[in-house]
Design an enzyme around this catalytic site. Structure first.
Site, PDB file in Angstrom:
ATOM      1  N   GLU A 142      47.183  37.828  20.822  1.00  0.00           N
ATOM      2  CA  GLU A 142      47.179  36.998  22.033  1.00  0.00           C
ATOM      3  C   GLU A 142      47.592  37.821  23.246  1.00  0.00           C
ATOM      4  O   GLU A 142      48.561  38.585  23.180  1.00  0.00           O
ATOM      5  CB  GLU A 142      48.135  35.813  21.855  1.00  0.00           C
ATOM      6  CG  GLU A 142      48.146  34.863  23.038  1.00  0.00           C
ATOM      7  CD  GLU A 142      48.961  33.615  22.771  1.00  0.00           C
ATOM      8  OE1 GLU A 142      49.353  32.941  23.757  1.00  0.00           O
ATOM      9  OE2 GLU A 142      49.233  33.304  21.591  1.00  0.00           O
TER      10      GLU A 142
ATOM     11  N   HIS B 178      51.740  36.944  18.862  1.00  0.00           N
ATOM     12  CA  HIS B 178      52.119  37.663  20.066  1.00  0.00           C
ATOM     13  C   HIS B 178      52.420  39.115  19.703  1.00  0.00           C
ATOM     14  O   HIS B 178      53.169  39.364  18.752  1.00  0.00           O
ATOM     15  CB  HIS B 178      53.369  37.039  20.688  1.00  0.00           C
ATOM     16  CG  HIS B 178      53.173  35.639  21.155  1.00  0.00           C
ATOM     17  ND1 HIS B 178      54.218  34.829  21.548  1.00  0.00           N
ATOM     18  CD2 HIS B 178      52.048  34.889  21.292  1.00  0.00           C
ATOM     19  CE1 HIS B 178      53.750  33.644  21.915  1.00  0.00           C
ATOM     20  NE2 HIS B 178      52.436  33.664  21.769  1.00  0.00           N
TER      21      HIS B 178
ATOM     22  N   TYR C 151      57.464  32.997  16.608  1.00  0.00           N
ATOM     23  CA  TYR C 151      57.887  33.507  17.905  1.00  0.00           C
ATOM     24  C   TYR C 151      58.841  34.702  17.809  1.00  0.00           C
ATOM     25  O   TYR C 151      59.006  35.448  18.764  1.00  0.00           O
ATOM     26  CB  TYR C 151      58.593  32.403  18.696  1.00  0.00           C
ATOM     27  CG  TYR C 151      57.676  31.371  19.307  1.00  0.00           C
ATOM     28  CD1 TYR C 151      56.378  31.690  19.695  1.00  0.00           C
ATOM     29  CD2 TYR C 151      58.116  30.063  19.523  1.00  0.00           C
ATOM     30  CE1 TYR C 151      55.549  30.750  20.267  1.00  0.00           C
ATOM     31  CE2 TYR C 151      57.295  29.120  20.096  1.00  0.00           C
ATOM     32  CZ  TYR C 151      56.013  29.463  20.466  1.00  0.00           C
ATOM     33  OH  TYR C 151      55.197  28.520  21.045  1.00  0.00           O
TER      34      TYR C 151
ATOM     35  N   HIS D  28      48.333  32.848  30.669  1.00  0.00           N
ATOM     36  CA  HIS D  28      48.822  34.226  30.563  1.00  0.00           C
ATOM     37  C   HIS D  28      47.968  35.181  31.394  1.00  0.00           C
ATOM     38  O   HIS D  28      48.489  36.063  32.081  1.00  0.00           O
ATOM     39  CB  HIS D  28      48.812  34.675  29.105  1.00  0.00           C
ATOM     40  CG  HIS D  28      49.742  33.908  28.227  1.00  0.00           C
ATOM     41  ND1 HIS D  28      49.863  34.153  26.875  1.00  0.00           N
ATOM     42  CD2 HIS D  28      50.593  32.890  28.499  1.00  0.00           C
ATOM     43  CE1 HIS D  28      50.751  33.326  26.354  1.00  0.00           C
ATOM     44  NE2 HIS D  28      51.189  32.542  27.323  1.00  0.00           N
TER      45      HIS D  28
ATOM     46  N   ASP E 227      55.205  32.826  32.563  1.00  0.00           N
ATOM     47  CA  ASP E 227      54.425  32.014  31.632  1.00  0.00           C
ATOM     48  C   ASP E 227      54.894  30.571  31.715  1.00  0.00           C
ATOM     49  O   ASP E 227      55.803  30.160  31.001  1.00  0.00           O
ATOM     50  CB  ASP E 227      54.614  32.576  30.214  1.00  0.00           C
ATOM     51  CG  ASP E 227      53.896  31.764  29.157  1.00  0.00           C
ATOM     52  OD1 ASP E 227      53.030  30.957  29.537  1.00  0.00           O
ATOM     53  OD2 ASP E 227      54.207  31.919  27.966  1.00  0.00           O
TER      54      ASP E 227
ATOM     55  N   ARG F 200      60.676  29.472  14.699  1.00  0.00           N
ATOM     56  CA  ARG F 200      61.889  30.124  15.197  1.00  0.00           C
ATOM     57  C   ARG F 200      62.863  30.485  14.070  1.00  0.00           C
ATOM     58  O   ARG F 200      64.057  30.651  14.299  1.00  0.00           O
ATOM     59  CB  ARG F 200      62.573  29.227  16.231  1.00  0.00           C
ATOM     60  CG  ARG F 200      61.684  28.959  17.447  1.00  0.00           C
ATOM     61  CD  ARG F 200      62.372  28.141  18.502  1.00  0.00           C
ATOM     62  NE  ARG F 200      61.435  27.697  19.528  1.00  0.00           N
ATOM     63  CZ  ARG F 200      61.057  28.427  20.569  1.00  0.00           C
ATOM     64  NH1 ARG F 200      61.536  29.646  20.706  1.00  0.00           N
ATOM     65  NH2 ARG F 200      60.214  27.953  21.462  1.00  0.00           N
TER      66      ARG F 200
ATOM     67  N   ASP G  63      44.674  33.569  26.537  1.00  0.00           N
ATOM     68  CA  ASP G  63      45.376  32.412  27.083  1.00  0.00           C
ATOM     69  C   ASP G  63      45.155  32.410  28.591  1.00  0.00           C
ATOM     70  O   ASP G  63      45.471  33.384  29.274  1.00  0.00           O
ATOM     71  CB  ASP G  63      46.873  32.514  26.751  1.00  0.00           C
ATOM     72  CG  ASP G  63      47.666  31.305  27.214  1.00  0.00           C
ATOM     73  OD1 ASP G  63      47.616  30.991  28.423  1.00  0.00           O
ATOM     74  OD2 ASP G  63      48.339  30.686  26.372  1.00  0.00           O
TER      75      ASP G  63
ATOM     76  N   GLU H  21      47.693  23.980  25.071  1.00  0.00           N
ATOM     77  CA  GLU H  21      49.125  24.036  24.769  1.00  0.00           C
ATOM     78  C   GLU H  21      49.901  23.526  25.976  1.00  0.00           C
ATOM     79  O   GLU H  21      50.931  24.072  26.353  1.00  0.00           O
ATOM     80  CB  GLU H  21      49.558  25.463  24.461  1.00  0.00           C
ATOM     81  CG  GLU H  21      48.884  26.114  23.272  1.00  0.00           C
ATOM     82  CD  GLU H  21      49.264  27.568  23.143  1.00  0.00           C
ATOM     83  OE1 GLU H  21      49.542  28.007  22.034  1.00  0.00           O
ATOM     84  OE2 GLU H  21      49.288  28.286  24.184  1.00  0.00           O
TER      85      GLU H  21
ATOM     86  N   HIS I 214      43.315  29.925  24.463  1.00  0.00           N
ATOM     87  CA  HIS I 214      44.284  28.869  24.759  1.00  0.00           C
ATOM     88  C   HIS I 214      44.013  28.406  26.181  1.00  0.00           C
ATOM     89  O   HIS I 214      44.023  29.227  27.114  1.00  0.00           O
ATOM     90  CB  HIS I 214      45.720  29.405  24.666  1.00  0.00           C
ATOM     91  CG  HIS I 214      46.175  29.669  23.266  1.00  0.00           C
ATOM     92  ND1 HIS I 214      47.252  30.463  22.966  1.00  0.00           N
ATOM     93  CD2 HIS I 214      45.704  29.221  22.076  1.00  0.00           C
ATOM     94  CE1 HIS I 214      47.420  30.503  21.651  1.00  0.00           C
ATOM     95  NE2 HIS I 214      46.488  29.755  21.094  1.00  0.00           N
TER      96      HIS I 214
ATOM     97  N   HIS J 121      49.273  29.578  14.492  1.00  0.00           N
ATOM     98  CA  HIS J 121      50.012  30.357  15.494  1.00  0.00           C
ATOM     99  C   HIS J 121      51.207  31.027  14.832  1.00  0.00           C
ATOM    100  O   HIS J 121      51.943  30.421  14.078  1.00  0.00           O
ATOM    101  CB  HIS J 121      50.498  29.453  16.632  1.00  0.00           C
ATOM    102  CG  HIS J 121      50.912  30.208  17.857  1.00  0.00           C
ATOM    103  ND1 HIS J 121      51.947  31.123  17.864  1.00  0.00           N
ATOM    104  CD2 HIS J 121      50.419  30.200  19.126  1.00  0.00           C
ATOM    105  CE1 HIS J 121      52.081  31.630  19.086  1.00  0.00           C
ATOM    106  NE2 HIS J 121      51.155  31.089  19.862  1.00  0.00           N
TER     107      HIS J 121
ATOM    108  N   HIS K 229      53.212  26.904  31.535  1.00  0.00           N
ATOM    109  CA  HIS K 229      52.012  26.102  31.304  1.00  0.00           C
ATOM    110  C   HIS K 229      52.073  24.797  32.101  1.00  0.00           C
ATOM    111  O   HIS K 229      53.127  24.172  32.219  1.00  0.00           O
ATOM    112  CB  HIS K 229      51.881  25.751  29.820  1.00  0.00           C
ATOM    113  CG  HIS K 229      51.703  26.945  28.931  1.00  0.00           C
ATOM    114  ND1 HIS K 229      51.389  26.827  27.593  1.00  0.00           N
ATOM    115  CD2 HIS K 229      51.774  28.273  29.187  1.00  0.00           C
ATOM    116  CE1 HIS K 229      51.292  28.039  27.073  1.00  0.00           C
ATOM    117  NE2 HIS K 229      51.528  28.927  28.016  1.00  0.00           N
TER     118      HIS K 229
END
Length: 365
Positions: A186, A150, A113, A223, A265, A78, A220, A297, A252, A110, A267
């Site tokens: 992804e 992403h 973000y 997703h 989204d 981030r 994913d 995840e 994922h 990964h 999880h």
């Protein structure tokens, strides 16, 4: 009798204390034989683990879980920038990877973000690109194969087609600045202006990439389900028809708290959401998913036993072909681990719970 320190004695005491403070604690390198024996099947199963204190620590954290693959962040996910990788960390990462029996292709870094390669604003897109390429080069420093990211968002200021073209162009530029890394796109849940929720959008990005051997897709499960692909009943044939299974480089594995087509989204732990454990049993018994990183995840509440139970369950399903008894036992083990984590006191639980639910689909600018 009172002890009286002379001036030179006092000076010696100060020097002795200072020397003690400067003395480093002897480093004891982790030994693979001190960790649980990992189940070996053709399916590479693991979790997104912490790299706090240095990327080399991710390997140890994965081994503690019994994982045969793992994901990590290469710097803060981030923040736009981060300190360069230390030479010592790079060396230790490579040594531990070999010592613990992980291949470079078992590791799934990964992406940040904040990166939005689909942004129509050239200045903002360039800022994303610089962060993107920095992380690709970190992958190559570590000797890795893949980098997962992403695709981004139109931010409501461009057409989907234009944003997809921007992503492809950035990948083409990045390929020229790097040597071998495979850039893995992804799929997303399809909320708002986010691109990559439809298989056709993933295919469009790949179509625009010049070196197709260095691009791939990470699917994913949460997703996909949120985007409207009911993987409980449908084969991956639709993905193969539109994109091509040869581009499937990673997955994922996440259950979903929300129903199919929700565009949300969220999880959930394996077997505790809308997908259910049989969907994941199908994945880890399908020969088409052998040899690629299969990364969970799911919410861990910072309690390792949850991921340990989920990984053990997936390994067991892969080993015995998804037997009914294994499904029952594995589901019970995951529920028990989640229940135990839920016994944390309210304040402590709130502080320790990690927000893995949302993959930051609304953070693009």
């Amino acid at each position: 009798m009172e002890l009286v320190l002379k001036p030179h004695d006092d000076e010696n005491v100060v020097k002795a204390v200072a020397k003690k403070r400067r003395t480093k604690v002897e480093h004891i390198e982790p030994r693979p034989e001190d960790f649980p024996t990992r189940v070996q099947t053709p399916w590479k199963i693991g979790a997104h683990v912490s790299a706090a204190g240095g990327v080399e620590n991710a390997i140890v954290n994965a081994a503690k879980l019994g994982a045969t693959a793992f994901a990590l962040f290469l710097k803060s996910q981030r923040k736009w920038t981060g300190p360069p990788l230390k030479a010592e960390s790079i060396s230790l990462f490579r040594k531990r990877l070999e010592a613990f029996g992980y291949a470079p292709s078992d590791v799934l870094p990964h992406g940040n973000y904040l990166v939005n390669l689909g942004n129509p604003d050239e200045e903002k897109r360039e800022k994303s690109y610089e962060c993107f390429v920095d992380e690709l080069k970190r992958c190559e420093q570590l000797g890795l194969v893949y980098y997962n990211f992403h695709p981004g968002s139109t931010v409501g200021l461009a057409s989907v087609e234009d944003s997809l073209a921007h992503v492809a162009n950035c990948i083409n530029r990045a390929h020229k600045e790097t040597e071998r890394i495979v850039i893995v796109i992804e799929n997303m849940a399809g909320a708002g202006n986010v691109i990559g929720g439809k298989f056709e959008e993933l295919a469009a990005i790949i179509f625009g990439v010049e070196i197709k051997s260095r691009v791939g897709v990470c699917l994913d499960t949460c997703h996909m389900f949120a985007a409207g692909y009911d993987i409980r009943t449908e084969e991956v044939q639709q993905f193969d028809t539109i994109v091509g299974l040869k581009y499937l480089r990673e997955m994922h594995l996440n259950d979903s708290k929300t129903p199919c087509g929700s565009k949300k989204d969220r999880h959930d732990n394996l077997g505790m959401g809308q997908l259910g454990l049989p969907a994941f049993a199908h994945i880890v018994t399908d020969k088409r998913t052998q040899g690629i990183p299969l990364i969970i995840e799911t919410p861990s509440h910072d309690v390792e036993d949850i991921w340990r139970a989920e990984i053990a369950t997936l390994h067991a399903l892969a080993a015995d072909g998804g037997q009914a008894q294994t499904l029952e036992d594995g589901g019970a083990a995951v529920r028990e681990a989640v229940k135990a984590a839920g016994k944390l006191s309210g304040k402590a639980r709130k502080k320790r719970t990690r927000a893995v639910d949302s993959d930051a689909e609304d953070e693009f600018d």
